[in-house]
Scaffold this motif. Sequence first.
Motif, PDB file in Angstrom:
ATOM      1  N   SER A 133       0.816  -1.220   0.000  1.00 36.80           N
ATOM      2  CA  SER A 133       0.000   0.000   0.000  1.00 36.80           C
ATOM      3  C   SER A 133       0.848   1.269   0.000  1.00 36.80           C
ATOM      4  O   SER A 133       0.328   2.370  -0.201  1.00 36.80           O
ATOM      5  CB  SER A 133      -0.929   0.015   1.217  1.00 36.80           C
ATOM      6  N   ALA A 134       2.163   1.159   0.239  1.00 36.95           N
ATOM      7  CA  ALA A 134       3.045   2.329   0.220  1.00 36.95           C
ATOM      8  C   ALA A 134       3.301   2.765  -1.211  1.00 36.95           C
ATOM      9  O   ALA A 134       3.308   1.965  -2.144  1.00 36.95           O
ATOM     10  CB  ALA A 134       4.356   2.018   0.927  1.00 36.95           C
ATOM     11  N   ASN A 135       3.536   4.057  -1.384  1.00 34.23           N
ATOM     12  CA  ASN A 135       3.741   4.651  -2.709  1.00 34.23           C
ATOM     13  C   ASN A 135       5.224   4.588  -3.097  1.00 34.23           C
ATOM     14  O   ASN A 135       6.035   5.303  -2.512  1.00 34.23           O
ATOM     15  CB  ASN A 135       3.257   6.098  -2.698  1.00 34.23           C
ATOM     16  N   PRO A 136       5.597   3.770  -4.092  1.00 35.46           N
ATOM     17  CA  PRO A 136       7.016   3.672  -4.484  1.00 35.46           C
ATOM     18  C   PRO A 136       7.595   4.991  -4.963  1.00 35.46           C
ATOM     19  O   PRO A 136       8.799   5.227  -4.828  1.00 35.46           O
ATOM     20  CB  PRO A 136       6.997   2.629  -5.618  1.00 35.46           C
ATOM     21  N   SER A 137       6.757   5.863  -5.544  1.00 32.41           N
ATOM     22  CA  SER A 137       7.259   7.162  -5.997  1.00 32.41           C
ATOM     23  C   SER A 137       7.818   7.959  -4.837  1.00 32.41           C
ATOM     24  O   SER A 137       8.738   8.767  -5.014  1.00 32.41           O
ATOM     25  CB  SER A 137       6.139   7.959  -6.681  1.00 32.41           C
ATOM     26  N   ALA A 138       7.272   7.748  -3.645  1.00 36.50           N
ATOM     27  CA  ALA A 138       7.742   8.482  -2.470  1.00 36.50           C
ATOM     28  C   ALA A 138       9.064   7.922  -1.982  1.00 36.50           C
ATOM     29  O   ALA A 138      10.079   8.627  -1.938  1.00 36.50           O
ATOM     30  CB  ALA A 138       6.690   8.427  -1.361  1.00 36.50           C
ATOM     31  N   TYR A 139       9.082   6.623  -1.628  1.00 40.61           N
ATOM     32  CA  TYR A 139      10.298   6.109  -0.978  1.00 40.61           C
ATOM     33  C   TYR A 139      11.426   5.804  -1.959  1.00 40.61           C
ATOM     34  O   TYR A 139      12.592   6.038  -1.652  1.00 40.61           O
ATOM     35  CB  TYR A 139       9.981   4.907  -0.083  1.00 40.61           C
ATOM     36  N   ILE A 140      11.106   5.325  -3.167  1.00 39.14           N
ATOM     37  CA  ILE A 140      12.179   5.067  -4.137  1.00 39.14           C
ATOM     38  C   ILE A 140      12.678   6.378  -4.732  1.00 39.14           C
ATOM     39  O   ILE A 140      13.881   6.576  -4.938  1.00 39.14           O
ATOM     40  CB  ILE A 140      11.698   4.111  -5.240  1.00 39.14           C
ATOM     41  N   GLY A 141      11.761   7.297  -5.006  1.00 40.61           N
ATOM     42  CA  GLY A 141      12.167   8.600  -5.540  1.00 40.61           C
ATOM     43  C   GLY A 141      13.060   9.341  -4.570  1.00 40.61           C
ATOM     44  O   GLY A 141      14.089   9.906  -4.962  1.00 40.61           O
ATOM     45  N   ALA A 142      12.684   9.340  -3.286  1.00 39.88           N
ATOM     46  CA  ALA A 142      13.497  10.030  -2.278  1.00 39.88           C
ATOM     47  C   ALA A 142      14.880   9.415  -2.169  1.00 39.88           C
ATOM     48  O   ALA A 142      15.884  10.116  -2.032  1.00 39.88           O
ATOM     49  CB  ALA A 142      12.788   9.988  -0.925  1.00 39.88           C
ATOM     50  N   SER A 143      14.945   8.093  -2.266  1.00 44.37           N
ATOM     51  CA  SER A 143      16.225   7.403  -2.128  1.00 44.37           C
ATOM     52  C   SER A 143      17.117   7.587  -3.348  1.00 44.37           C
ATOM     53  O   SER A 143      18.251   8.060  -3.242  1.00 44.37           O
ATOM     54  CB  SER A 143      15.970   5.910  -1.891  1.00 44.37           C
ATOM     55  N   THR A 144      16.601   7.229  -4.504  1.00 49.52           N
ATOM     56  CA  THR A 144      17.437   7.203  -5.712  1.00 49.52           C
ATOM     57  C   THR A 144      17.768   8.592  -6.230  1.00 49.52           C
ATOM     58  O   THR A 144      18.905   8.863  -6.628  1.00 49.52           O
ATOM     59  CB  THR A 144      16.737   6.394  -6.822  1.00 49.52           C
ATOM     60  N   ALA A 145      16.770   9.487  -6.225  1.00 48.97           N
ATOM     61  CA  ALA A 145      16.982  10.801  -6.828  1.00 48.97           C
ATOM     62  C   ALA A 145      17.822  11.718  -5.952  1.00 48.97           C
ATOM     63  O   ALA A 145      18.599  12.535  -6.465  1.00 48.97           O
ATOM     64  CB  ALA A 145      15.631  11.456  -7.126  1.00 48.97           C
ATOM     65  N   ILE A 146      17.691  11.602  -4.648  1.00 49.47           N
ATOM     66  CA  ILE A 146      18.379  12.545  -3.757  1.00 49.47           C
ATOM     67  C   ILE A 146      19.264  11.844  -2.737  1.00 49.47           C
ATOM     68  O   ILE A 146      20.427  12.204  -2.549  1.00 49.47           O
ATOM     69  CB  ILE A 146      17.347  13.434  -3.019  1.00 49.47           C
ATOM     70  N   GLY A 147      18.728  10.827  -2.076  1.00 52.04           N
ATOM     71  CA  GLY A 147      19.464  10.169  -1.002  1.00 52.04           C
ATOM     72  C   GLY A 147      20.797   9.600  -1.435  1.00 52.04           C
ATOM     73  O   GLY A 147      21.830   9.810  -0.774  1.00 52.04           O
ATOM     74  N   THR A 148      20.820   8.873  -2.555  1.00 52.18           N
ATOM     75  CA  THR A 148      22.068   8.260  -3.014  1.00 52.18           C
ATOM     76  C   THR A 148      23.115   9.288  -3.438  1.00 52.18           C
ATOM     77  O   THR A 148      24.281   9.196  -3.023  1.00 52.18           O
ATOM     78  CB  THR A 148      21.793   7.271  -4.155  1.00 52.18           C
ATOM     79  N   PRO A 149      22.763  10.305  -4.267  1.00 52.31           N
ATOM     80  CA  PRO A 149      23.770  11.331  -4.592  1.00 52.31           C
ATOM     81  C   PRO A 149      24.304  12.059  -3.358  1.00 52.31           C
ATOM     82  O   PRO A 149      25.492  12.371  -3.284  1.00 52.31           O
ATOM     83  CB  PRO A 149      23.005  12.287  -5.523  1.00 52.31           C
ATOM     84  N   VAL A 150      23.433  12.333  -2.380  1.00 48.86           N
ATOM     85  CA  VAL A 150      23.890  12.999  -1.154  1.00 48.86           C
ATOM     86  C   VAL A 150      24.853  12.102  -0.382  1.00 48.86           C
ATOM     87  O   VAL A 150      25.906  12.547   0.085  1.00 48.86           O
ATOM     88  CB  VAL A 150      22.680  13.380  -0.268  1.00 48.86           C
ATOM     89  N   ALA A 151      24.504  10.813  -0.265  1.00 48.31           N
ATOM     90  CA  ALA A 151      25.356   9.882   0.474  1.00 48.31           C
ATOM     91  C   ALA A 151      26.724   9.744  -0.180  1.00 48.31           C
ATOM     92  O   ALA A 151      27.755   9.746   0.501  1.00 48.31           O
ATOM     93  CB  ALA A 151      24.674   8.519   0.582  1.00 48.31           C
ATOM     94  N   ILE A 152      26.746   9.611  -1.509  1.00 48.58           N
ATOM     95  CA  ILE A 152      28.009   9.404  -2.218  1.00 48.58           C
ATOM     96  C   ILE A 152      28.811  10.700  -2.328  1.00 48.58           C
ATOM     97  O   ILE A 152      30.009  10.736  -2.051  1.00 48.58           O
ATOM     98  CB  ILE A 152      27.755   8.818  -3.615  1.00 48.58           C
ATOM     99  N   GLY A 153      28.132  11.777  -2.728  1.00 46.69           N
ATOM    100  CA  GLY A 153      28.846  13.022  -3.010  1.00 46.69           C
ATOM    101  C   GLY A 153      29.210  13.834  -1.780  1.00 46.69           C
ATOM    102  O   GLY A 153      30.231  14.534  -1.770  1.00 46.69           O
ATOM    103  N   LEU A 154      28.384  13.773  -0.724  1.00 48.61           N
ATOM    104  CA  LEU A 154      28.608  14.611   0.444  1.00 48.61           C
ATOM    105  C   LEU A 154      28.965  13.830   1.698  1.00 48.61           C
ATOM    106  O   LEU A 154      29.892  14.194   2.425  1.00 48.61           O
ATOM    107  CB  LEU A 154      27.352  15.465   0.709  1.00 48.61           C
ATOM    108  N   CYS A 155      28.221  12.769   1.970  1.00 45.44           N
ATOM    109  CA  CYS A 155      28.430  12.053   3.241  1.00 45.44           C
ATOM    110  C   CYS A 155      29.771  11.326   3.289  1.00 45.44           C
ATOM    111  O   CYS A 155      30.429  11.313   4.337  1.00 45.44           O
ATOM    112  CB  CYS A 155      27.282  11.066   3.472  1.00 45.44           C
TER     113      CYS A 155
END
Length: 376
Positions: free
Chosen positions: A340-362
């Motif tokens: 029932s969860a919306n993949p656009s929310a959790y996958i979009g947040a992770s792939t579009a922003i979370g991963t670049p932030v983790a790799i590029g900044l963290c």
Amino acid sequence: MDFLSLFFMDFVKQLQSPTLGFLIGGMVIAALGSQLQIPESIVKIIVFMLLTKIGLTGGIAIRNSNLTEMILPAAFSVAVGILIVFIARYTLAKLPKVKTVDAIATGGLFGAVSGSTMAASLTLLEEQKMSYEAWAAALYPFMDIPALVAAIVVANIYLNRKKRRTADEYLSKQESFSKQPVAAGDYPDRQDYPGNRQEYRKQKDSADNRVKIWPIVQESLQGPALSAMLLGIALGILTRPESVYESFYDPLFRGLLSVLMLVMGMEAWSRIGELRKVAQWYVVYSLVAPFVHGLIAFGLGLIAHYATGFSLGGVVILAVIAASSSDISGPPTLRAGIPSANPSAYIGASTAIGTPVAIGLCIPFFLGLAQAIGGG
């Protein structure tokens, strides 16, 4: 000033590194409308080889090390994975226009681990000649599985309580009418017919069923990412794979990682559009959460460092896997466990922003922080 200078130096180096360079390159060509496509079958092979190599590294190290050294970092990994889910449950879920079940799924994905981000951190640590325990990569499943299990369990508990509350409200409402004679016009709304009471009682009964933990764990273990990782660990412990490791897996590692980063960059750009369909708070969460999660893990890693001699390089790895969000095993597991969860929310947040932030900044942030603490 030492920390800031180290951070910016590492950040510039990371911008120039193939890992982040290919990630940004993938986003750029996707933004320009490139028709470049890497077949899914090739991507799966690349992921398998990368995670098998990481698993082999960890397995060989575990075979040659004292297992008691892993106890505290492994326990902290489990704790962080579960804690991240509850952080999302009681922060992100409370923000406007954010559905609770979507927030929990997002927390599960951010609590789980990105194999590609971990691989990038290992590469940078080697480039910086910062030592770390080879078995540190084996902390992956200790954080990944508990986070996914916790997210699915918490989400199902929430949904069951919601379903039970709805059924209780309906049955309570109808109880006052149960002894009254039913006339044709007494129930203009179809859902108020007494015949539907049985359906609500069934919903209430189903909501009372407990969430089964083992099927969730089993599904996580059978996922492609963890299967490859655990296979590599098992082979590293039980066999002598050094020759094939040194002649095949190790030399290909960085090249395959760069291709995977290119693919992830293209996918990240495609997911940015999906974030527009959900609350903008996901963007804020995706920018802030990797640092918060990583700092929690970094602090616990320092406890292990001073208590057991866990290396600062290992502390960085623990922080980075906490800052990362799963891009391989997590999405299919959560799709099945929380449909029932919306993949656009959790996958979009992770792939579009979370991963670049983790790799590029963290990665450069925690590396610089560890170097500042270590005085080098």
